[in-house]
Design an enzyme around this catalytic site. Structure first.
Site, PDB file in Angstrom:
ATOM      1  N   LYS A   1     -10.886  -0.814  10.069  1.00  0.00           N
ATOM      2  CA  LYS A   1     -11.035  -2.017   9.231  1.00  0.00           C
ATOM      3  C   LYS A   1     -11.392  -3.232  10.079  1.00  0.00           C
ATOM      4  CE  LYS A   1      -7.587  -0.244   6.052  1.00  0.00           C
ATOM      5  NZ  LYS A   1      -8.250   0.189   4.829  1.00  0.00           N
TER       6      LYS A   1
ATOM      7  N   CYS B   1      -4.653   2.190  -3.887  1.00  0.00           N
ATOM      8  CA  CYS B   1      -3.400   2.690  -3.275  1.00  0.00           C
ATOM      9  C   CYS B   1      -2.259   1.696  -3.447  1.00  0.00           C
ATOM     10  CB  CYS B   1      -3.586   3.028  -1.800  1.00  0.00           C
ATOM     11  SG  CYS B   1      -4.745   4.359  -1.512  1.00  0.00           S
TER      12      CYS B   1
ATOM     13  N   HIS C   1       0.874  -1.182   0.000  1.00  0.00           N
ATOM     14  CA  HIS C   1       0.000   0.000   0.000  1.00  0.00           C
ATOM     15  C   HIS C   1       0.911   1.232   0.000  1.00  0.00           C
ATOM     16  CE1 HIS C   1      -2.872   2.942   1.680  1.00  0.00           C
ATOM     17  NE2 HIS C   1      -3.838   2.078   1.365  1.00  0.00           N
TER      18      HIS C   1
ATOM     19  N   GLN D   1      -4.840  -5.417   6.907  1.00  0.00           N
ATOM     20  CA  GLN D   1      -5.847  -6.323   6.347  1.00  0.00           C
ATOM     21  C   GLN D   1      -5.859  -7.698   7.009  1.00  0.00           C
ATOM     22  OE1 GLN D   1      -8.173  -5.323   4.376  1.00  0.00           O
ATOM     23  NE2 GLN D   1      -7.341  -3.383   3.631  1.00  0.00           N
TER      24      GLN D   1
ATOM     25  N   ASP E   1       2.731  -4.665   8.082  1.00  0.00           N
ATOM     26  CA  ASP E   1       1.515  -3.880   7.868  1.00  0.00           C
ATOM     27  C   ASP E   1       0.340  -4.853   7.956  1.00  0.00           C
ATOM     28  OD1 ASP E   1      -0.720  -2.699   6.829  1.00  0.00           O
ATOM     29  OD2 ASP E   1       0.259  -1.847   5.058  1.00  0.00           O
TER      30      ASP E   1
HETATM   31  N1  PMP Z   1      -1.988  -0.763   4.496  1.00  0.00           N
HETATM   32  C1  PMP Z   1      -2.949  -1.535   3.976  1.00  0.00           C
HETATM   33  C2  PMP Z   1      -2.633  -2.933   3.549  1.00  0.00           C
HETATM   34  C3  PMP Z   1      -4.244  -1.039   3.833  1.00  0.00           C
HETATM   35  O1  PMP Z   1      -5.198  -1.800   3.323  1.00  0.00           O
HETATM   36  C4  PMP Z   1      -4.507   0.278   4.255  1.00  0.00           C
HETATM   37  C5  PMP Z   1      -5.897   0.882   4.091  1.00  0.00           C
HETATM   38  N2  PMP Z   1      -6.457   0.650   2.838  1.00  0.00           N
HETATM   39  C6  PMP Z   1      -3.486   1.030   4.808  1.00  0.00           C
HETATM   40  C7  PMP Z   1      -2.229   0.469   4.911  1.00  0.00           C
HETATM   41  C8  PMP Z   1      -3.708   2.422   5.305  1.00  0.00           C
HETATM   42  O2  PMP Z   1      -4.613   2.392   6.363  1.00  0.00           O
HETATM   43  P1  PMP Z   1      -5.284   3.710   6.934  1.00  0.00           P
HETATM   44  O3  PMP Z   1      -5.804   4.453   5.742  1.00  0.00           O
HETATM   45  O4  PMP Z   1      -6.364   3.200   7.823  1.00  0.00           O
HETATM   46  O5  PMP Z   1      -4.241   4.460   7.659  1.00  0.00           O
END
Ligand code: PMP
Length: 425
Positions: A242, A382, A139, A219, A216
């Site tokens: 999430k 992203c 991401h 998910q 990270d």
């Molecule tokens: N890493 C991953 C794998 C994600 O799916 C996300 C959110 N889509 C993020 C980082 C960023 O998370 P947040 O926008 O809640 O800070």
């Protein structure tokens, strides 16, 4: 329309849902937004999950009965708020298998947790000539903070490539991870293609050269038991929203010894020991990394989300997700014109299925599906480097949570067929 599609697939639904201990129809009744909008088929939980009543109750209860600023009040209400906030920290520590609540730093989410590591641990531990290893699957929030660190320190980034079916290509990992590597920062489960990454292999490569591992877990934490001790990582970042909690709260877990040596990131109230007009000393972790008034009610409600998931049972949640992913791969795999991105075997993935439909742009598809009450995400999610490597400008992504059942996937497949009809493909 979507409901009709669901009803027509009721036989398959019964069979597949019976394979798990969770009853998504009953669980759906715990989610006020889904009750208020029975027509919605929400397949975008990887972006943000819906919130159960228990989480909304925790927010309301905090603001109704306990609201005061934390860590500084001499009066009972403030002491209660502090207790509630610190209890939430302890709850999240237990949720991820941390030894000590002080290893949990509340942040706004995964993004802020990653920036905290890059901004505080990074400059203290990484300099020109050092290397940070990331992957092509990350991401943007696990890439851009390292780009900023590289610009600041002169360190380099190395990138683990991905295979055409969206897995990490670890063949060259040993060559990539040499003595210059200080950190491997990797996503546990891809938000774009759902791949579950082999954390043990990555930790083993890091240990050979004394590098740290940041996971990270944005998910993974919402779907399965994540235990920092069992994983053997050094840092773990996650988002509350999430995992059925509020937006604006998340956390960084890090080993106590690492936090103890980390300089502060942001400065302000709460994170100090002593301040003079020209100098300051800093509190111990975790307060050292929580400058200013924290999101107390959100932390308390995040603990309620952890309670809710634990009541369902994370093993049951994981089994439910696995059955939905397998069913989605099967139904979408059979659907004309649909191409699935990422691994095609269900055990390699978790939480979502991304796909393209020949002749229908992902954004058009998502707009047409919206007309059927179906919420799916379209775009690069992203993860531009991943999409570039797979040669895809955009994908549509259906992602799941405990309130989804196989009928939702049947409705998606029916919606895709209708969309193809609209486009005449
Ligand atoms: N890493 C991953 C794998 C994600 O799916 C996300 C959110 N889509 C993020 C980082 C960023 O998370 P947040 O926008 O809640 O800070």
């Amino acid at each position: 329309m979507a409901q009709a599609a669901s009803a027509s697939a009721s036989v398959a639904t019964t069979v597949a849902d019976a394979a798990t201990d969770l009853d998504p129809a009953a669980i759906r009744r715990d989610f006020p937004l889904l009750v208020a909008h029975p027509e919605l088929i929400y397949l975008d939980s990887a972006a943000t999950a819906q919130k159960p009543q228990a989480v909304l109750d925790a927010l309301l209860d905090f603001y109704t009965h306990h609201n005061a600023n934390v860590h500084r009040g001499a009066y009972t209400l403030a002491a209660d708020a502090t207790l509630a906030y610190e209890a939430a920290r302890g709850r999240i520590a237990r949720f991820v298998g941390a030894r000590d609540a002080a290893e949990v730093v509340f942040t706004r989410g995964t993004t802020e947790a990653l920036n905290l590591v890059a901004g505080a641990w990074g400059p203290a531990n990484v300099s020109a000539g050092d290397t940070i290893v990331v992957t092509e699957m990350e991401h943007h929030s696990n890439l851009v903070p390292w780009h900023l660190l590289a610009a600041r320190t002169g360190c380099r980034l190395r990138v683990v490539p991905i295979t055409p079916d969206g897995r990490l290509d670890l063949d060259g990992l040993d060559a990539l991870v040499d003595e210059t590597v200080k950190l491997i920062s990797v996503v546990h489960i891809s938000n774009a293609v759902g791949t579950v990454n082999p954390v043990a292999d990555i930790v083993a490569a890091a240990r050979r050269v004394g590098a740290k591992v940041l996971l990270d877990a944005a998910q993974s934490v919402p779907h399965r038991k994540v235990d920092v001790a069992a994983l053997g990582v050094d840092f773990l970042a996650a988002s509350g929203h999430k995992m059925l909690g509020p937006m604006g709260i998340g956390f960084l877990w890090a080993r106590a010894s690492i936090l103890a040596d980390m300089p502060p990131w942001q400065g302000g109230g709460e994170m100090i020991r002593r301040v003079t007009p020209t100098d300051s000393t800093y509190a111990d972790p975790p307060q050292r990394f929580e400058a200013g008034t924290p999101s107390v009610a959100d932390a308390v409600a995040l603990a309620a989300a952890a309670d809710y998931l634990d009541r369902l049972g994370l093993d049951a949640c994981a089994a439910h997700d696995a059955s939905l992913v397998a069913y989605a791969l099967e139904r979408l795999g059979d659907a004309p014109g649909v191409r699935i991105a990422g691994p095609l075997d269900a055990p390699s993935r978790c939480g979502s299925v991304a796909f393209t439909v020949d002749g229908v742009h992902a954004h058009d598809l998502a707009t047409l599906l919206d007309g059927d009450g179906l919420c799916v995400r379209a775009g690069h999610h992203c993860t531009m480097p991943l999409h570039t490597r797979l040669g895809l400008a955009a994908t549509a992504r259906a992602s799941f949570q405990v309130y989804n059942g196989t009928a939702d996937i049947d409705a998606l497949v029916a919606g895709i067929a209708r969309a193809r009809g609209v486009f005449g493909v």
